[in-house]
Design an enzyme around this catalytic site. Structure first.
Site, mmCIF file in Angstrom:
data_model
loop_
_atom_site.group_PDB
_atom_site.id
_atom_site.type_symbol
_atom_site.label_atom_id
_atom_site.label_comp_id
_atom_site.label_asym_id
_atom_site.label_seq_id
_atom_site.Cartn_x
_atom_site.Cartn_y
_atom_site.Cartn_z
ATOM 1 N N CYS A 43 0.837 -1.198 0.000
ATOM 2 C CA CYS A 43 0.000 0.000 0.000
ATOM 3 C C CYS A 43 0.877 1.255 0.000
ATOM 4 O O CYS A 43 1.743 1.416 0.869
ATOM 5 C CB CYS A 43 -0.910 0.000 1.218
ATOM 6 S SG CYS A 43 -1.846 1.532 1.399
ATOM 7 N N ILE A 44 0.648 2.134 -0.943
ATOM 8 C CA ILE A 44 1.499 3.310 -1.090
ATOM 9 C C ILE A 44 1.418 4.245 0.114
ATOM 10 O O ILE A 44 2.446 4.742 0.585
ATOM 11 C CB ILE A 44 1.194 4.072 -2.404
ATOM 12 C CG1 ILE A 44 2.235 5.176 -2.624
ATOM 13 C CG2 ILE A 44 -0.219 4.607 -2.418
ATOM 14 C CD1 ILE A 44 2.223 5.764 -4.007
#
Length: 130
Positions: free
Chosen positions: A78-79
């Protein structure tokens, strides 16, 4: 059966990361499909290439990378969670004006949409960790 796996805990702080890895291996050995493994919250730390545990400890990041290479797994970090914890791939580091990256081989950074897609495309979404 087709699974998406979600890992929410880091590799050395909770049993969840080990259990997720073992579950993924077992599912593949039984002929199931892993659509995606999504790393969220502290789970993104499973994807750093800069972790160096003691010589007698396990290398969870390397194990994920090897499993991904062997089975063509889609390992997504997840960024937003990654940025909060200082994990960057080459593209994100460049975008942020940084001169280094630290993502382990086989991992990629993307958004929560990848988790949603995994839930839609899979028969089961299995979550490891809080």
């Amino acid at each position: 059966m087709k699974y998406t796996i979600m890992v929410n805990e880091g590799p050395y702080q909770h049993q969840s990361a080990d259990t997720a890895l073992q579950f993924t291996r077992a599912a593949l050995e039984k002929g199931h499909e892993i659509f995606r493994v999504f790393f969220y919250h502290d789970g993104v730390n499973n994807g750093t290439r800069l972790s160096v545990p003691p010589a007698d400890d396990r290398l969870i990041q390397k194990s994920w990378s090897e499993l991904a290479e062997k089975h063509g797994l889609d390992l997504v970090i997840c960024i937003a969670a990654a940025q909060r914890r200082g994990l960057m791939d080459a593209d994100e580091a460049k975008r942020q004006g940084l001169d280094a990256n630290n993502i382990a081989p086989g991992f990629r950074i993307s958004g929560l949409g990848q988790l949603v897609e995994g839930g839609i495309q899979s028969d089961r979404l299995v979550v490891f960790g809080d």
